[in-house]
Structure formats: C-alpha cells, structure tokens
Write a protein that holds these residues in place. Structure first.
Motif, PDB file in Angstrom:
ATOM      1  N   ASP A 209     -13.611   4.740  60.337  1.00  0.00           N
ATOM      2  CA  ASP A 209     -12.423   4.789  61.180  1.00  0.00           C
ATOM      3  C   ASP A 209     -12.536   3.697  62.237  1.00  0.00           C
ATOM      4  OD1 ASP A 209     -11.422   6.840  59.705  1.00  0.00           O
ATOM      5  OD2 ASP A 209     -11.706   8.388  61.219  1.00  0.00           O
ATOM      6  N   SER A 210     -11.471   3.501  63.000  1.00  0.00           N
ATOM      7  CA  SER A 210     -11.497   2.448  64.011  1.00  0.00           C
ATOM      8  C   SER A 210     -10.585   2.800  65.173  1.00  0.00           C
ATOM      9  CB  SER A 210     -11.057   1.112  63.402  1.00  0.00           C
ATOM     10  OG  SER A 210      -9.683   1.160  63.038  1.00  0.00           O
ATOM     11  N   TYR A 211     -10.796   2.082  66.269  1.00  0.00           N
ATOM     12  CA  TYR A 211      -9.882   2.164  67.395  1.00  0.00           C
ATOM     13  C   TYR A 211      -9.732   0.755  67.956  1.00  0.00           C
ATOM     14  CZ  TYR A 211     -14.040   1.888  70.389  1.00  0.00           C
ATOM     15  OH  TYR A 211     -15.204   1.484  70.984  1.00  0.00           O
ATOM     16  N   GLN A 212      -8.667   0.550  68.709  1.00  0.00           N
ATOM     17  CA  GLN A 212      -8.449  -0.759  69.333  1.00  0.00           C
ATOM     18  C   GLN A 212      -7.790  -0.541  70.687  1.00  0.00           C
ATOM     19  OE1 GLN A 212      -6.014  -3.512  67.102  1.00  0.00           O
ATOM     20  NE2 GLN A 212      -7.011  -5.280  68.085  1.00  0.00           N
ATOM     21  N   ARG A 213      -8.502  -0.956  71.734  1.00  0.00           N
ATOM     22  CA  ARG A 213      -7.938  -0.891  73.080  1.00  0.00           C
ATOM     23  C   ARG A 213      -7.164  -2.168  73.367  1.00  0.00           C
ATOM     24  NH1 ARG A 213     -13.352   1.247  74.256  1.00  0.00           N
ATOM     25  NH2 ARG A 213     -13.190   3.501  74.527  1.00  0.00           N
ATOM     26  N   ASP A 214      -6.239  -2.093  74.300  1.00  0.00           N
ATOM     27  CA  ASP A 214      -5.397  -3.243  74.624  1.00  0.00           C
ATOM     28  C   ASP A 214      -6.242  -4.463  74.965  1.00  0.00           C
ATOM     29  OD1 ASP A 214      -3.188  -1.697  74.269  1.00  0.00           O
ATOM     30  OD2 ASP A 214      -2.820  -1.319  76.400  1.00  0.00           O
ATOM     31  N   GLY A 215      -5.971  -5.538  74.262  1.00  0.00           N
ATOM     32  CA  GLY A 215      -6.633  -6.800  74.555  1.00  0.00           C
ATOM     33  C   GLY A 215      -8.046  -6.923  74.032  1.00  0.00           C
ATOM     34  N   GLU A 216      -8.527  -5.927  73.283  1.00  0.00           N
ATOM     35  CA  GLU A 216      -9.895  -5.964  72.768  1.00  0.00           C
ATOM     36  C   GLU A 216      -9.883  -5.973  71.247  1.00  0.00           C
ATOM     37  OE1 GLU A 216     -12.231  -2.809  74.303  1.00  0.00           O
ATOM     38  OE2 GLU A 216     -11.921  -3.344  76.406  1.00  0.00           O
ATOM     39  N   PRO A 217     -10.958  -6.503  70.624  1.00  0.00           N
ATOM     40  CA  PRO A 217     -11.030  -6.478  69.154  1.00  0.00           C
ATOM     41  C   PRO A 217     -11.127  -5.039  68.637  1.00  0.00           C
ATOM     42  CG  PRO A 217     -12.658  -7.980  70.100  1.00  0.00           C
ATOM     43  CD  PRO A 217     -12.105  -7.177  71.230  1.00  0.00           C
ATOM     44  N   ARG A 218     -10.737  -4.852  67.417  1.00  0.00           N
ATOM     45  CA  ARG A 218     -10.867  -3.538  66.782  1.00  0.00           C
ATOM     46  C   ARG A 218     -12.334  -3.189  66.611  1.00  0.00           C
ATOM     47  NH1 ARG A 218      -7.532  -0.266  64.301  1.00  0.00           N
ATOM     48  NH2 ARG A 218      -5.854  -1.811  64.499  1.00  0.00           N
TER      49      ARG A 218
ATOM     50  N   TRP B 265     -15.088  -0.511  64.725  1.00  0.00           N
ATOM     51  CA  TRP B 265     -15.237   0.393  63.591  1.00  0.00           C
ATOM     52  C   TRP B 265     -16.385   1.362  63.831  1.00  0.00           C
ATOM     53  CZ3 TRP B 265     -11.677   0.306  59.732  1.00  0.00           C
ATOM     54  CH2 TRP B 265     -10.846  -0.815  59.682  1.00  0.00           C
ATOM     55  N   PHE B 266     -16.274   2.553  63.255  1.00  0.00           N
ATOM     56  CA  PHE B 266     -17.322   3.563  63.404  1.00  0.00           C
ATOM     57  C   PHE B 266     -17.261   4.514  62.214  1.00  0.00           C
ATOM     58  CE2 PHE B 266     -13.521   4.928  65.685  1.00  0.00           C
ATOM     59  CZ  PHE B 266     -13.286   6.191  65.158  1.00  0.00           C
ATOM     60  N   TRP B 267     -18.377   5.215  61.988  1.00  0.00           N
ATOM     61  CA  TRP B 267     -18.410   6.230  60.943  1.00  0.00           C
ATOM     62  C   TRP B 267     -17.837   7.541  61.473  1.00  0.00           C
ATOM     63  CZ3 TRP B 267     -18.952   4.803  56.202  1.00  0.00           C
ATOM     64  CH2 TRP B 267     -19.721   3.680  55.877  1.00  0.00           C
ATOM     65  N   ALA B 268     -17.170   8.261  60.593  1.00  0.00           N
ATOM     66  CA  ALA B 268     -16.618   9.573  60.947  1.00  0.00           C
ATOM     67  C   ALA B 268     -16.779  10.517  59.771  1.00  0.00           C
ATOM     68  CB  ALA B 268     -15.144   9.455  61.326  1.00  0.00           C
ATOM     69  N   MET B 269     -16.984  11.801  60.082  1.00  0.00           N
ATOM     70  CA  MET B 269     -17.178  12.843  59.079  1.00  0.00           C
ATOM     71  C   MET B 269     -16.415  14.093  59.514  1.00  0.00           C
ATOM     72  SD  MET B 269     -21.267  12.224  58.807  1.00  0.00           S
ATOM     73  CE  MET B 269     -21.873  10.561  58.503  1.00  0.00           C
ATOM     74  N   PRO B 270     -15.083  14.083  59.419  1.00  0.00           N
ATOM     75  CA  PRO B 270     -14.319  15.254  59.855  1.00  0.00           C
ATOM     76  C   PRO B 270     -14.723  16.485  59.056  1.00  0.00           C
ATOM     77  CG  PRO B 270     -12.889  13.354  59.512  1.00  0.00           C
ATOM     78  CD  PRO B 270     -14.222  12.992  58.938  1.00  0.00           C
ATOM     79  N   TRP B 271     -14.977  17.560  59.770  1.00  0.00           N
ATOM     80  CA  TRP B 271     -15.378  18.819  59.121  1.00  0.00           C
ATOM     81  C   TRP B 271     -14.590  19.960  59.753  1.00  0.00           C
ATOM     82  CZ3 TRP B 271     -18.295  23.184  60.898  1.00  0.00           C
ATOM     83  CH2 TRP B 271     -18.627  24.091  59.877  1.00  0.00           C
TER      84      TRP B 271
ATOM     85  N   ARG C  93     -13.168  19.956  63.329  1.00  0.00           N
ATOM     86  CA  ARG C  93     -14.004  19.144  64.211  1.00  0.00           C
ATOM     87  C   ARG C  93     -14.103  17.711  63.685  1.00  0.00           C
ATOM     88  NH1 ARG C  93     -16.534  24.123  63.378  1.00  0.00           N
ATOM     89  NH2 ARG C  93     -16.713  25.416  65.271  1.00  0.00           N
ATOM     90  N   TYR C  94     -14.192  16.782  64.613  1.00  0.00           N
ATOM     91  CA  TYR C  94     -14.244  15.368  64.277  1.00  0.00           C
ATOM     92  C   TYR C  94     -15.610  14.822  64.682  1.00  0.00           C
ATOM     93  CZ  TYR C  94     -12.537  10.534  63.826  1.00  0.00           C
ATOM     94  OH  TYR C  94     -12.344   9.221  63.443  1.00  0.00           O
ATOM     95  N   ILE C  95     -16.507  14.709  63.700  1.00  0.00           N
ATOM     96  CA  ILE C  95     -17.846  14.162  63.917  1.00  0.00           C
ATOM     97  C   ILE C  95     -17.733  12.646  63.760  1.00  0.00           C
ATOM     98  CG2 ILE C  95     -20.243  14.189  63.136  1.00  0.00           C
ATOM     99  CD1 ILE C  95     -19.574  16.934  61.804  1.00  0.00           C
ATOM    100  N   TRP C  96     -18.099  11.902  64.807  1.00  0.00           N
ATOM    101  CA  TRP C  96     -17.884  10.457  64.732  1.00  0.00           C
ATOM    102  C   TRP C  96     -18.867   9.727  65.646  1.00  0.00           C
ATOM    103  CZ3 TRP C  96     -15.662   7.059  68.566  1.00  0.00           C
ATOM    104  CH2 TRP C  96     -15.375   7.697  69.789  1.00  0.00           C
ATOM    105  N   GLY C  97     -18.774   8.399  65.623  1.00  0.00           N
ATOM    106  CA  GLY C  97     -19.555   7.579  66.535  1.00  0.00           C
ATOM    107  C   GLY C  97     -21.046   7.658  66.292  1.00  0.00           C
TER     108      GLY C  97
END
Length: 220
Positions: A167-176, A178-184, A187-191
C-alpha cells in the motif's frame, strides 16, 4: 505435529539470543520499498519488540496490540509489545520488560527462542524482533496509557504471502511512500509491524525450494 515443526523451524532459523550485539546493523527497513528516501549517515536508537507465538492446539497464533488513542505518536496502530532499550539492556530483556509494562505479559511464561532480522524504521529506530514461544494463551492486562487492545492473529494468516500487499500514501508536496500491509478482519496491520512480519516470513521460509510446502508443514 505442526506446532512441533514450527517450533523446530524457529529454533533452527532464528539468530541465537547470545549472538545479539548493540552494534548489529539493520537487515530490513522501511526503505526497502523506498530506497530513494533513505537518509544518509544517521544514528539509530536501539529498540526491541516481542513477537509472542502462542502454541494453540488449533494452530499457532501471534499476540499483537493496538496502541492507545491517547498516545502522541502512532496512535491506534497495530504493534508488537516493545520499546526503547534502557542503558546496558539487551534486546531480549527489553522486549520482555516492555511486554510486561504494556500488557502485563508474565516473562515467566515466555520461552525466548531467538531473534529475527534487525529492522530500521523511518523514524530512526533500530528494532530487534525477539521471538518468544508460549505454551498456551496468556493472561494479559493492557496498560490503558499505552495499549487499547490485545488480540491474537493466526500464524497461518501472517505467513501467507497472499495476505501481504503493498500500500502507499502521499502527503502534499512529498513523494509517494510504499509500505507492507496485512489487513486482518477489521484491523489494519501495516508499516513497521507488517515489515517485521514479512521479514520473519522470509527468514523462516524464503530459501526453501518450494516455500509454500514448508509453510504448510507448520500450518494448522
């Protein structure tokens, strides 16, 4: 039989606790998926987490926590019990201490089996994952200042790469990023937590000729 093969695999594939050194370098990191974002030459703060593997008769499970909504950082995120090392403290001792402080997990019921790959976080920590074996589901009591919830996730789910996604996120003005995620379930297991799980899976099964068959041997 599956619990026996899993425990044996952990003993054989993990780093012995006696081999830990405060000078150890990170093997995995938040920057594995974002190499261009790695800051140069920074000093990392030592930390440790406990990965409690519970030998349930129906199949192994892993104890995790949801961080308190009142915390200043990482509010509500899924995590393993853990935190910074005190001066002169080993990773194993710190992981057990933090688990006691956060969820009242009795160190006497935890058999420390070994260490997984050290992990560098984007926030500047060098985290040593300490894997512990519990013969049965423990009694826990969350510290309300730190932990909102304690729960268990099936080992089979965490070790199945079909449940690992980028998965990924992108804040204003910053590069995208990426991180691993394992939704269960809900619950959202990530980062960092998901990255440590992913690295553990690679250490235990990654060099098998057919990893899925090896995972199946340990599955319920």
């Amino acid at each position: 039989m599956s619990l026996a093969t899993l425990r044996q695999r952990l003993v054989e594939r993990l780093v012995p606790v006696s081999a830990w050194s405060p000078e150890d370098a990170a093997v995995r990191s938040d920057f594995d998926l974002n190499p261009e974002a790695r800051p140069p030459g920074r000093s990392l703060r030592p930390a440790a987490v406990l990965i409690p593997v519970i030998a349930r008769p129906e199949g192994a499970a892993v104890l995790m926590t949801r961080r308190s909504d009142s915390l200043a950082n990482h509010t509500g995120q899924i995590a393993f019990p853990g935190g910074r090392l005190d001066p002169g403290e080993t990773a194993a001792r710190a992981a057990l201490r933090e688990a006691w402080e956060e969820v009242a997990l009795d160190p006497g019921v935890v058999e420390v089996i070994g260490l997984a790959d050290a992990y560098e976080t984007g926030t500047g920590f060098l985290v040593t994952p300490v894997v512990g074996w519990l013969a049965e589901s423990p009694t826990t009591r969350p510290s309300p200042d730190e932990v909102a919830e304690v729960f268990e996730v099936p080992w089979d789910f965490l070790m199945d790469p079909a449940n690992h996604r980028r998965d990924s996120y992108q804040r204003d003005g910053e590069p995208r990023r990426w991180f691993w995620a394992m939704p269960w379930e809900h619950r959202y297991i990530w980062g960092v937590t998901a990255g440590i799980v992913r690295a553990l899976r690679g250490r235990l099964y990654g060099d098998e000729e057919v990893p899925a068959l090896a995972v199946g041997e340990d599955a319920a």
